[in-house]
Design a protein around this motif. Structure first.
Motif, short mmCIF file in Angstrom:
data_model
loop_
_atom_site.label_atom_id
_atom_site.label_comp_id
_atom_site.label_asym_id
_atom_site.label_seq_id
_atom_site.Cartn_x
_atom_site.Cartn_y
_atom_site.Cartn_z
N LEU A 39 -72.19 3.40 31.62
CA LEU A 39 -73.54 3.81 32.02
C LEU A 39 -73.50 5.13 32.78
O LEU A 39 -74.37 5.99 32.59
N GLU A 40 -72.52 5.28 33.64
CA GLU A 40 -72.39 6.54 34.39
C GLU A 40 -72.12 7.70 33.42
O GLU A 40 -72.67 8.79 33.58
N GLN A 41 -71.30 7.47 32.41
CA GLN A 41 -71.01 8.51 31.43
C GLN A 41 -72.27 8.90 30.66
O GLN A 41 -72.53 10.08 30.42
N LEU A 42 -73.05 7.89 30.29
CA LEU A 42 -74.29 8.18 29.56
C LEU A 42 -75.27 8.95 30.42
O LEU A 42 -75.96 9.85 29.94
N ARG A 43 -75.35 8.62 31.69
CA ARG A 43 -76.26 9.33 32.58
C ARG A 43 -75.86 10.80 32.73
O ARG A 43 -76.70 11.69 32.81
N GLN A 44 -74.57 11.05 32.78
CA GLN A 44 -74.09 12.42 32.92
C GLN A 44 -74.30 13.23 31.65
O GLN A 44 -74.57 14.42 31.69
N GLU A 45 -74.18 12.58 30.48
CA GLU A 45 -74.30 13.29 29.20
C GLU A 45 -75.75 13.61 28.85
O GLU A 45 -76.04 14.62 28.22
N LYS A 46 -76.69 12.77 29.23
CA LYS A 46 -78.09 12.95 28.83
C LYS A 46 -78.78 13.98 29.70
O LYS A 46 -78.52 14.10 30.89
N SER A 47 -79.69 14.68 29.06
CA SER A 47 -80.55 15.60 29.82
C SER A 47 -81.71 14.78 30.38
O SER A 47 -81.98 13.68 29.92
#
Length: 170
Positions: free
Chosen positions: A122-130
């Motif tokens: 989830l942390e990775q997805l938050r960092q990747e998304k604008s």
């Protein structure tokens, strides 16, 4: 043939029955119900005594395990709580050295412990998304997008049902 079979069976039964009636020189019958069932009763008593001893051992070991678990539960009743820079609260069994941690003592009889889930993805997805990528534009949705959204929602519902069932089983 039938007649002779019946005759042989009757002779054997009469012979067996006579052993209950005919007496030995000491005055006791050659065969008695006590002789037949006495050994079985002694064996059953010995087996019952052995079962009681084994059951006692099992109860003692279960009590020992429960006492060990109670001691473990009472020894782990302190948790630490702190707030990060973003305002999120964190809980741990160890204090955070970077910030001032609040100490809380818990009643172990009222606490349900379950494994934490890995939230790294989830942390990775938050960092990747604008910032706008996570929002859904309802006005420009296609029917395939709606189907995918409904399917995703069903998958999430299944996952939630499985987790609820797991919690009920625990």
């Amino acid at each position: 043939m039938k007649y002779s079979s019946y005759l042989m069976i009757m002779i054997m039964l009469i012979g067996l029955g006579s052993l209950f009636i005919i007496k030995r020189p000491d005055g006791k019958p050659w065969l008695s119900v006590d002789m037949i069932f006495g050994d079985a009763q002694q064996q059953a008593s010995a087996l019952l005594d052995q079962s009681k001893r084994e059951l006692g051992k099992a109860v003692d070991s279960a009590k020992k395990v429960l006492n060990d678990e109670e001691q473990t539960a009472t020894s782990q009743t302190t948790i630490y709580k702190w707030q990060d820079a973003k305002g999120n609260w964190h809980y741990s069994d160890r204090p955070n050295n970077r910030v001032n941690s609040q100490v809380h003592t818990l009643d172990p009889t009222k606490v349900t412990i379950m494994a934490a889930e890995n939230t790294e993805i989830l942390e990775q997805l938050r960092q990747e998304k604008s910032p706008t990528e996570g929002k859904i534009d309802v006005d420009n949705m296609k029917p395939t997008d709606v189907k995918k959204l409904v399917k995703d929602a069903q998958n999430v519902q299944k996952l939630m049902d499985q987790r609820a069932k797991t919690l009920e089983d625990i």
